[in-house]
Design an enzyme around this catalytic site. Structure first.
Site, mmCIF file in Angstrom:
data_model
loop_
_atom_site.group_PDB
_atom_site.id
_atom_site.type_symbol
_atom_site.label_atom_id
_atom_site.label_comp_id
_atom_site.label_asym_id
_atom_site.label_seq_id
_atom_site.Cartn_x
_atom_site.Cartn_y
_atom_site.Cartn_z
ATOM 1 N N ASN A 16 0.835 -1.213 0.000
ATOM 2 C CA ASN A 16 0.000 0.000 0.000
ATOM 3 C C ASN A 16 0.869 1.262 0.000
ATOM 4 O O ASN A 16 0.512 2.259 -0.627
ATOM 5 C CB ASN A 16 -0.966 -0.003 1.189
ATOM 6 C CG ASN A 16 -2.204 -0.833 0.904
ATOM 7 O OD1 ASN A 16 -3.037 -0.452 0.091
ATOM 8 N ND2 ASN A 16 -2.308 -1.988 1.545
ATOM 9 N N MET A 92 0.436 -2.863 12.212
ATOM 10 C CA MET A 92 -0.314 -3.815 13.025
ATOM 11 C C MET A 92 -0.195 -3.509 14.525
ATOM 12 O O MET A 92 0.055 -4.386 15.346
ATOM 13 C CB MET A 92 0.169 -5.245 12.721
ATOM 14 C CG MET A 92 0.075 -5.608 11.251
ATOM 15 S SD MET A 92 -1.512 -5.212 10.475
ATOM 16 C CE MET A 92 -2.287 -6.809 10.520
ATOM 17 N N HIS A 111 -8.121 -1.098 5.826
ATOM 18 C CA HIS A 111 -8.439 -2.380 6.455
ATOM 19 C C HIS A 111 -9.026 -3.325 5.402
ATOM 20 O O HIS A 111 -9.891 -2.922 4.612
ATOM 21 C CB HIS A 111 -9.446 -2.162 7.593
ATOM 22 C CG HIS A 111 -9.775 -3.433 8.300
ATOM 23 N ND1 HIS A 111 -8.921 -4.007 9.223
ATOM 24 C CD2 HIS A 111 -10.832 -4.264 8.183
ATOM 25 C CE1 HIS A 111 -9.456 -5.138 9.646
ATOM 26 N NE2 HIS A 111 -10.612 -5.315 9.039
ATOM 27 N N ASP A 143 -10.161 6.042 15.173
ATOM 28 C CA ASP A 143 -10.535 6.504 16.507
ATOM 29 C C ASP A 143 -9.932 5.528 17.521
ATOM 30 O O ASP A 143 -9.117 4.681 17.149
ATOM 31 C CB ASP A 143 -12.050 6.692 16.643
ATOM 32 C CG ASP A 143 -12.821 5.378 16.544
ATOM 33 O OD1 ASP A 143 -12.178 4.292 16.568
ATOM 34 O OD2 ASP A 143 -14.060 5.423 16.442
HETATM 35 C C1 GAR Z 1 -3.213 -4.811 3.873
HETATM 36 O O1 GAR Z 1 -4.067 -5.818 3.377
HETATM 37 C C2 GAR Z 1 -3.943 -3.948 4.876
HETATM 38 O O2 GAR Z 1 -5.285 -3.731 4.536
HETATM 39 C C3 GAR Z 1 -3.829 -4.788 6.110
HETATM 40 O O3 GAR Z 1 -2.518 -5.275 6.095
HETATM 41 C C4 GAR Z 1 -2.106 -5.424 4.739
HETATM 42 C C5 GAR Z 1 -0.798 -4.703 4.548
HETATM 43 O O4 GAR Z 1 -0.253 -4.975 3.298
HETATM 44 N N1 GAR Z 1 -4.098 -4.047 7.296
HETATM 45 C C6 GAR Z 1 -4.674 -4.560 8.366
HETATM 46 O O5 GAR Z 1 -5.023 -5.721 8.442
HETATM 47 C C7 GAR Z 1 -4.882 -3.593 9.511
HETATM 48 N N2 GAR Z 1 -5.758 -4.166 10.476
HETATM 49 P P1 GAR Z 1 0.928 -4.099 2.726
HETATM 50 O O6 GAR Z 1 2.023 -4.089 3.803
HETATM 51 O O7 GAR Z 1 1.388 -4.818 1.510
HETATM 52 O O8 GAR Z 1 0.411 -2.729 2.436
#
Ligand code: GAR
Length: 211
Positions: A16, A92, A111, A143
């Site tokens: 991301n 995380m 998310h 939040d």
């Molecule tokens: C993504 O799928 C994001 O939506 C998720 O972690 C992944 C990170 O991927 N986030 C969560 O689960 C937050 N609770 P990335 O490191 O390749 O961006």
């Protein structure tokens, strides 16, 4: 229109983060990534950032006595880098009010589910286990709850009969890569307004039309 000074918080792969950097490079997003901050030194996203000349920092939560002390250190590092908007992109960790009060209404999270369904971890596996036919991703203001903040935008994807956690996660991730830079550009354009809660509705987000 204002150029966003972003801090991007990651814990892992950083795809991301890459979608944000690509959108900036393609002039689809009016922003600068001032700092990529990770709680893990081995986060793959740090390599992407460094390869593109983006400033990085690692602050391990293990080095701090409390969540609040850790968040104070995060805030100081982000402020020093000139960050005014914060993106949690696969970060995380739960952030505390110490963090949220330092960037009021300026912390967003991506998310991998259609919130309020499947908050927390392993959302894609939760969706498969439940048997939903539509899954997706959500960008929301953060939040003090877990994935409970006002929703800015969502993208739905189909769940196929033969999906595994891997195939569904990949389909959702692809949607995330479009959704997150798009929402950030709406913010840069001043099109995202947080409407306070009233007696009938919780706080919610309105997206204004492009002028
Ligand atoms: C993504 O799928 C994001 O939506 C998720 O972690 C992944 C990170 O991927 N986030 C969560 O689960 C937050 N609770 P990335 O490191 O390749 O961006």
């Amino acid at each position: 229109m204002s150029t966003l000074d972003l801090g991007v918080l990651i814990s892992g792969r950083g795809s991301n983060l890459l979608s944000i950097l690509h959108a900036i490079g393609a002039e689809r997003l009016d922003a600068r990534v001032r700092l990529v901050l990770s709680n893990r030194a081995d986060a793959g996203g740090l390599v992407h950032a460094k390869a593109r000349g983006v400033h990085t920092a690692v602050l391990s939560h293990r080095d701090y006595a409390s969540r609040e002390a850790y968040d104070e250190a995060l805030v100081a590092t982000l402020r020093e880098a000139g960050v005014t908007w914060v993106v949690l992109a696969g970060f995380m960790r739960i952030v505390t009010p110490v963090f949220l009060n330092a960037f009021p209404g300026r912390v967003i999270n991506i998310h991998p589910s259609l919130l309020p369904a499947f908050p927390g971890v392993h959302s894609q596996a939760q969706a498969l286990q439940y048997g939903v036919k539509i899954a997706g991703c959500t960008v929301h203001f953060v939040d003090s709850g877990t994935d409970t903040g006002p929703i800015i935008s969502q993208t739905a994807v189909s769940v196929l009969d033969d999906d595994t956690e891997e195939t569904l996660s990949a389909r959702i991730l692809s949607a995330e890569h479009t959704l997150l830079p798009r929402v950030l550009q709406w913010i840069a354009q001043g099109r995202v307004t947080l409407v306070p809660a009233d007696e009938n509705r919780r706080a919610r987000v309105v997206i204004h039309q492009e002028e």
